[in-house]
Design a protein around this motif. Structure first.
Motif: not given
Ligand SMILES: Cc1ncc(COP(=O)(O)O)c(C=O)c1O
Length: 392
Positions: A103-105, A108, A129, A132, A175, A179, A207, A209-210, A238, A240-241, A249
């Motif tokens: 996963g991205g988290k 990061l 976010y 971070y 990012n 977000n 990042d 993510a979106y 990621t 995830s989205k 993950r």
């Protein structure tokens, strides 16, 4: 029971805001209220069927029951490279320029530990976010805030950051789509960023993510589409989205090969790679049909339109997000973001995240996730109208 004291490093970790929000919302749910929870960023749709099917088949394959290769399967790195080629026309070397992540988290939080020594400077957006900050703290780095202001479309203005701090900085987080603000980046902004980063030897971590969620016909741009970006940074992607795979993950970092090998080195010491079945399913997601992603983007856009049109009809002057699945709404004058979020939860049973949870500059806003049906979003508008706060 004997209580073992925790380490200084653990004690210094920032408070996990969302854990406290979940608790707060849970109290209302336990009392039987019909809470509409728009406070978190958990995709509400299912993972597309062809990806789940691939996982089911892969789970039955004994080859996947063994340890995966330390740095992940070659086919998944190739799939990530192919995805960047087809989506963004960016050439990636799957051997040297892709690291597989839980996963991205995970990426990061790992990168500051890979690149920074205690006391080194990192530039972090505010609002931003919250995770971070976890990576910054674990690396014992010094954080310098980059303000994201509405008048600058929530892009940092590098002229606003003191020159001596820019000179000291070794790492920068960005990012977009953003977000919590829903803002998107421009080509010019990324060009400015590459220039600044190469002038001052700053490693940029974008990042993304979106990345799949851009509205009004605008596909979000990848940082790596900028000339010279690979020289100065990496992008964190990621699944995830994009594919509603938050629970699976899986993600990856792409870009600068020295950063990629640093991530892989740290991960060699922390884990073995992901379950092979997840890696097969992730490769299927990235290289299989993408119409599910276009549909998902349209779904969030329709929800955005319902919410924003509805709230505007109440006389609430809100801005429509250009990407991500969040709306970032100014709170009525005279209230803090926490006070307003508390009113919405207590009087309308709507959970939103107070802007201050994303940094000091988030004060004055609340973040609303577009993570429920259009009917429920219409219900949100109805419940807010009954509060009588806004005048149409
Ligand atoms: C801005 C941003 N970055 C990264 C992540 C991490 O996502 P994941 O760890 O599921 O890949 C999230 C998740 O909500 C996010 O909002």
């Amino acid at each position: 029971m004997k209580q073992f004291p925790t380490s200084q490093r653990l004690n210094n970790l920032p408070k996990q805001f969302f854990a406290s929000l979940v608790k707060k919302v849970g109290k209302y749910i336990d009392q039987g209220y019909d809470v509409i929870n728009l406070g978190q960023g958990n995709p509400d749709q299912a993972t597309p069927e062809h990806i789940v099917k691939k996982m089911q088949e892969a789970a039955a394959n004994p080859a996947n029951h063994k340890y995966s290769p330390f740095q992940g399967h070659r086919y998944l790195k190739q799939a990530a490279a192919d995805y960047y080629q087809s989506e963004y026309n960016v050439k990636i070397d799957p051997e040297k320029e892709v690291a597989i992540l839980f996963g991205g988290k995970a990426g990061l939080v790992e990168i500051p530990q890979c690149l920074l020594n205690p006391g080194d400077t990192i530039l972090v957006p505010d609002p931003g976010y919250p995770d971070y900050l976890s990576g910054v703290e674990l690396a014992q780095a010094e954080m310098v805030i980059m303000p994201l202001r509405e008048q600058n479309n929530f892009l940092p203005d590098y002229n606003e950051i003191p020159a001596e701090l820019i000179k000291k900085a070794k790492l920068m987080f960005l990012n977009y789509p953003n977000n919590p603000t829903g803002a998107i980046a421009t080509k010019e902004f990324f060009e400015k960023t590459v220039k600044l980063a190469s002038q001052h030897d700053i490693c940029v971590v974008h990042d993304f993510a979106y990345g799949a969620l851009g509205f009004d016909g605008n596909q979000a741009i990848s940082f790596l589409q900028t000339k010279g970006a690979k020289e100065v940074g990496v992008e964190i992607y990621t699944l995830s989205k994009t594919y509603n795979m938050a629970g699976w993950r899986v993600g990856f970092a792409v870009g600068n090969s020295s950063v990629i090998s640093a991530i892989e080195l740290l991960q060699d010491h922390l884990y073995c790679s992901l379950f092979g079945g997840i890696q097969e399913a992730a490769a299927e997601a990235l290289t299989g049909p993408q119409d599910c992603v276009r549909e998902l983007n349209k779904l969030y856009e329709r929800r955005r339109n319902v919410l924003i049109t509805g709230l505007r009809s109440l006389g609430w002057n809100v801005t429509a997000p250009k990407g991500s699945f969040f709306a970032w709404l100014k709170v009525p004058e005279g209230l803090t973001s926490t006070e307003f979020a508390d009113i919405l939860l207590d009087k309308a049973h709507i959970a939103v995240a107070p802007g201050v949870a994303f940094g000091e500059l988030g004060e004055g806003y609340v973040r609303v996730g577009l993570l429920t049906s259009e009917d429920r979003l219409n219900e949100v508008v109805r419940r807010i109208s009954k509060l009588g706060i806004f005048k149409s």
